[in-house]
Write a protein that holds these residues in place. Structure first.
Motif, mmCIF file in Angstrom:
data_model
loop_
_atom_site.group_PDB
_atom_site.id
_atom_site.type_symbol
_atom_site.label_atom_id
_atom_site.label_comp_id
_atom_site.label_asym_id
_atom_site.label_seq_id
_atom_site.Cartn_x
_atom_site.Cartn_y
_atom_site.Cartn_z
ATOM 1 N N SER A 1 42.934 38.301 31.895
ATOM 2 C CA SER A 1 44.275 38.316 31.325
ATOM 3 C C SER A 1 44.252 37.890 29.868
ATOM 4 O O SER A 1 44.961 38.466 29.028
ATOM 5 N N SER B 1 48.916 32.888 39.129
ATOM 6 C CA SER B 1 48.979 34.343 39.312
ATOM 7 C C SER B 1 50.418 34.844 39.282
ATOM 8 O O SER B 1 50.703 35.919 38.736
ATOM 9 N N THR B 2 51.346 34.063 39.844
ATOM 10 C CA THR B 2 52.760 34.451 39.803
ATOM 11 C C THR B 2 53.263 34.489 38.364
ATOM 12 O O THR B 2 53.929 35.449 37.941
ATOM 13 N N TRP C 1 53.082 39.812 32.540
ATOM 14 C CA TRP C 1 52.600 41.159 32.247
ATOM 15 C C TRP C 1 53.601 42.239 32.619
ATOM 16 O O TRP C 1 53.636 43.299 31.988
ATOM 17 N N ASN D 1 51.597 37.517 36.509
ATOM 18 C CA ASN D 1 52.124 38.805 36.972
ATOM 19 C C ASN D 1 53.494 39.076 36.362
ATOM 20 O O ASN D 1 53.788 40.205 35.941
ATOM 21 N N GLU D 2 54.335 38.047 36.309
ATOM 22 C CA GLU D 2 55.660 38.222 35.706
ATOM 23 C C GLU D 2 55.550 38.426 34.198
ATOM 24 O O GLU D 2 56.287 39.230 33.615
#
Length: 214
Positions: A123, A59-60, A66, A63-64
């Motif tokens: 995603s 997830s980290t 995107w 998130n970065e």
């Protein structure tokens, strides 16, 4: 005493390397703890399961990714410039999260079947729509070849960029930006229209000269 964020990041970095090398299913909490130089019981003080660890790692990374992609897509660039910026951002993320990229490639299809990891499929769909949209706009505007199969081009770009996680090592001879530049110089000539007046290469289509061995 609350674990420090720095220590948590260190443990996740160690876990990511183990997951990438051993595979998610084959990795145990004990193995991660051994690599981190601590007892398995102590690792549970930071994370309740290996599932929690791989969840935070992936997830980290996404998130970065995107955050960078959204900035590019909102910048109002032309299709070619957008492709260039997306590829560059992709190589930067490989530089920052090489192990996470490797985990994503190997494990996302399996993990996405679990409700906790549904965001992986979401995603992937978002990723595909973004790339296809840019390529489609490029064809419509005459920036990319009219005969370009955009789905095939998307798959080629996706696979050839992200496979770099298997060989790239941070701190190597080339920066992510330099690798992106070299990659783009090879790829974009293949999807942009062929000019009739290109004199950089000789036209040998009608060359009848016979080359004989000496």
């Amino acid at each position: 005493m609350t674990p420090s964020p720095e220590r948590r990041r260190e443990l996740l970095s160690t876990a990511a390397e183990v997951f990438a090398a051993q595979g998610y299913n084959a990795t145990t909490v004990r193995r991660i703890a051994d690599e981190a130089g601590m007892l398995a019981g102590s690792l549970y003080y930071h994370f309740d399961s290996k599932e929690s660890m791989v969840d935070e790692i992936l997830s980290t990374f996404l998130n970065e990714l995107w955050a960078g992609y959204d900035e590019v897509l909102a910048a109002g660039l032309g299709p070619r410039e957008t492709v260039e910026a997306l590829v560059t951002e992709s190589f930067r993320e490989i530089d920052r999260h090489r192990a996470a990229v490797a985990i994503y490639q190997k494990e996302s299809q399996h993990l996405a079947t679990q409700p906790r990891f549904r965001y992986l499929s979401e995603s992937q769909g978002r990723f595909e729509r973004a790339w296809l949209g840019v390529l489609e706009r490029g064809v419509a505007e005459g920036v990319f070849r009219a005969d370009l199969d955009i789905r095939l081009a998307y798959r080629f770009l996706r696979d050839t960029v992200w496979v770099a996680a298997s060989w790239y090592r941070p701190g190597g001879l080339h920066s992510p930006e330099e690798i992106a530049r070299q990659y783009l110089s090879m790829v974009l000539d293949g999807i942009t229209p062929r000019g009739d007046t290109d004199t950089s290469r000789p036209d040998t289509r009608h060359d009848t000269t016979t080359v004989r061995p000496s």
